[in-house]
Design an enzyme around this catalytic site. Structure first.
Site, PDB file in Angstrom:
ATOM      1  N   HIS A 151       0.829  -1.249   0.039  1.00 35.53           N
ATOM      2  CA  HIS A 151       0.081   0.028   0.250  1.00 35.53           C
ATOM      3  C   HIS A 151       0.834   1.491  -0.087  1.00 35.53           C
ATOM      4  O   HIS A 151       0.299   2.619  -0.345  1.00 35.53           O
ATOM      5  CB  HIS A 151      -0.969   0.031   1.258  1.00 35.53           C
ATOM      6  CG  HIS A 151      -2.305   0.834   1.105  1.00 35.53           C
ATOM      7  ND1 HIS A 151      -2.346   1.767   0.102  1.00 35.53           N
ATOM      8  CD2 HIS A 151      -3.238   0.676   1.711  1.00 35.53           C
ATOM      9  CE1 HIS A 151      -3.586   2.398   0.269  1.00 35.53           C
ATOM     10  NE2 HIS A 151      -4.129   1.691   0.952  1.00 35.53           N
ATOM     11  N   ASP A 380      -9.747  -7.172 -18.099  1.00 34.96           N
ATOM     12  CA  ASP A 380      -9.776  -8.332 -19.010  1.00 34.96           C
ATOM     13  C   ASP A 380      -8.530  -8.721 -19.640  1.00 34.96           C
ATOM     14  O   ASP A 380      -7.921  -7.964 -20.311  1.00 34.96           O
ATOM     15  CB  ASP A 380     -10.875  -7.682 -19.925  1.00 34.96           C
ATOM     16  CG  ASP A 380     -11.329  -8.563 -21.275  1.00 34.96           C
ATOM     17  OD1 ASP A 380     -11.036  -9.911 -20.996  1.00 34.96           O
ATOM     18  OD2 ASP A 380     -11.853  -8.085 -22.219  1.00 34.96           O
TER      19      ASP A 380
END
Length: 435
Positions: A151, A380
């Site tokens: 993070h 995708d």
């Protein structure tokens, strides 16, 4: 999960960037990077067959990293001792693990929170890399990508952009949009001034006084904490919850208020006991002028709705949603600028975020993150397969709540909640009650 998950690691490699014969470039951590929690955030993406080969996916990852070099960097310190990213120079890199699973993906669908999900990731404890990827190939040809990103390097907005770009590269599509690294917005006022209380809320005081902000540091055996997934349909949110609030507030504000009330009841908090939500807020569009959505790094901070257990119980959903809405609204451009100025005033200090100082039980605090406006569902890799599941991996941190868009038709919101087991059982029973 009903079917045990047998995962066998087949290979482990490091994708390296940069020339080992050159010195790494030092990129200072911003105040928002320093504010981010010091852990890897792990998520899972499941795709039905057919999907591209592992070799094509790794090749696309390598191409993508050329535009996102921070993810292959190392955390370090500059000559002045200030935290920074060491980019290039042959160090760092990205760990890529390839694994097979003896069962079919369908045997594990729908994916639900389970410690078994940790098998689909490389271990993050003491990890030497800021980005870790595991490609899990199921017997049916289905694929689960386990991704863990530190993070301190990037927030959810940035990581979703990276994942969409990775999918574009695998499909042979030019990466668009490209990430931006311009930090001209990170400009303190002259003189810098902190107009808001950041000590004790965002960062631990540099010199605590009389234990005023001492952490409660509650620790329990991780096995006492469980993760559950609550599904709220679009019909329930609109027809039930928003009807209660006369549709005054956003879907996130309304549903967060509802879940807050239910968690408070499930925890058994009563009367004047105060409970706070630590809500992650994207600061990009709050600054004036706004920062581009394509900025890569961290630019999130927190809002802090507060109430008592009694008010949440008696005031109803509309009052709770109002508290949430007003707290988020207070996290304005002025608040973001105050954080920028704080970074300038205390740039040489060892700032410690409140994150990570509280043990693994946050009660009566709730730590809420929304992934509803990110682009995770746009990932995708091509090949004809479809994204069939997306969720955070098992986290043994009581009080963590993550809002995720439901994958597929019909919409709605999945809410992952981490609680003590006995409180989670209560929450499951009352999660859709309007009272």
């Amino acid at each position: 999960m009903i079917t045990p998950m047998e995962v066998q690691v087949r290979s482990s490699t490091v994708l390296a960037l940069g020339d080992p014969n050159t010195e790494p470039r030092e990129v200072p951590l911003t105040i928002f990077d320093r504010f981010a929690c010091d852990i890897h955030i792990a998520v899972l993406y499941a795709f039905t067959a057919p999907t591209p080969s592992n070799a094509d996916i790794v090749e696309g990852l390598s191409e993508t990293l050329a535009h996102f070099p921070m993810l292959a960097a190392q955390l370090g310190h500059d000559c002045g001792g200030r935290p920074c990213l060491m980019v290039g120079g042959g160090g760092g890199g990205v760990l890529v693990v390839e694994a097979t699973v003896s069962s079919t993906l369908a045997e594990h669908m729908p994916l639900e929170p389970s410690p078994d999900l940790l098998l689909l990731h490389p271990r993050t404890e003491d990890a030497a890399h800021l980005l870790l990827v595991q490609l899990n190939r199921f017997r049916c040809g289905g694929l689960v990508v386990g991704l863990s990103a530190h993070h301190k390097v990037a927030d959810g907005q940035s990581m979703s952009a990276f994942l969409v770009a990775w999918g574009q590269a695998v499909r042979g599509i030019p990466i668009d949009p490209l990430p931006l690294y311009d930090r001209s917005w990170l400009k303190p006022r002259v003189p810098p001034r902190c107009e808001f209380q950041h000590w004790g809320l965002d960062f631990m005081p540099i010199t605590p006084r009389d234990d005023e902000f001492a952490s409660h540091n509650n620790l329990v055996e991780p096995s006492r904490i469980t993760n559950i997934l609550l599904r709220y349909s679009s019909e329930f949110i609109t027809g039930k919850l928003k009807a209660e609030t006369k549709a005054k507030y956003t879907t996130f504000e309304t549903l967060l208020a509802h879940v807050w009330r239910k968690i408070t009841a499930a925890r058994g908090l009563e009367g004047g006991e105060e409970t706070t939500i630590r809500v992650t807020v994207n600061g990009r569009r709050r600054l004036k002028p706004p920062v581009s959505d394509h900025y890569f790094g961290n630019l999130v901070l927190n809002a802090y709705p507060r109430s008592t257990a009694e008010m949440l119980a008696r005031g109803g959903l509309e009052e709770a949603a109002k508290v949430v809405h007003e707290a988020i609204a207070r996290t304005s451009g002025d608040y973001v600028q105050s954080m920028v100025d704080l970074g300038d005033m205390y740039g040489d200090e060892e700032l410690v975020p409140v994150y990570g100082t509280e043990g693994n039980v946050l009660s009566p605090l709730v730590d809420a993150e929304s992934w509803l406006r990110l682009r995770f569902e746009d990932v995708d890799f091509g090949g004809g397969g479809k994204l069939c599941a997306f969720l955070p991996t098992w986290v043994a941190l009581e009080g963590l709540v993550i809002f995720i868009p439901v994958v597929g038709e019909g919409g709605g919101v999945d809410v992952m909640v981490s609680l003590l087991r006995e409180h989670a059982e209560v929450l499951k029973r009352i999660s859709h009650s309007l009272h």
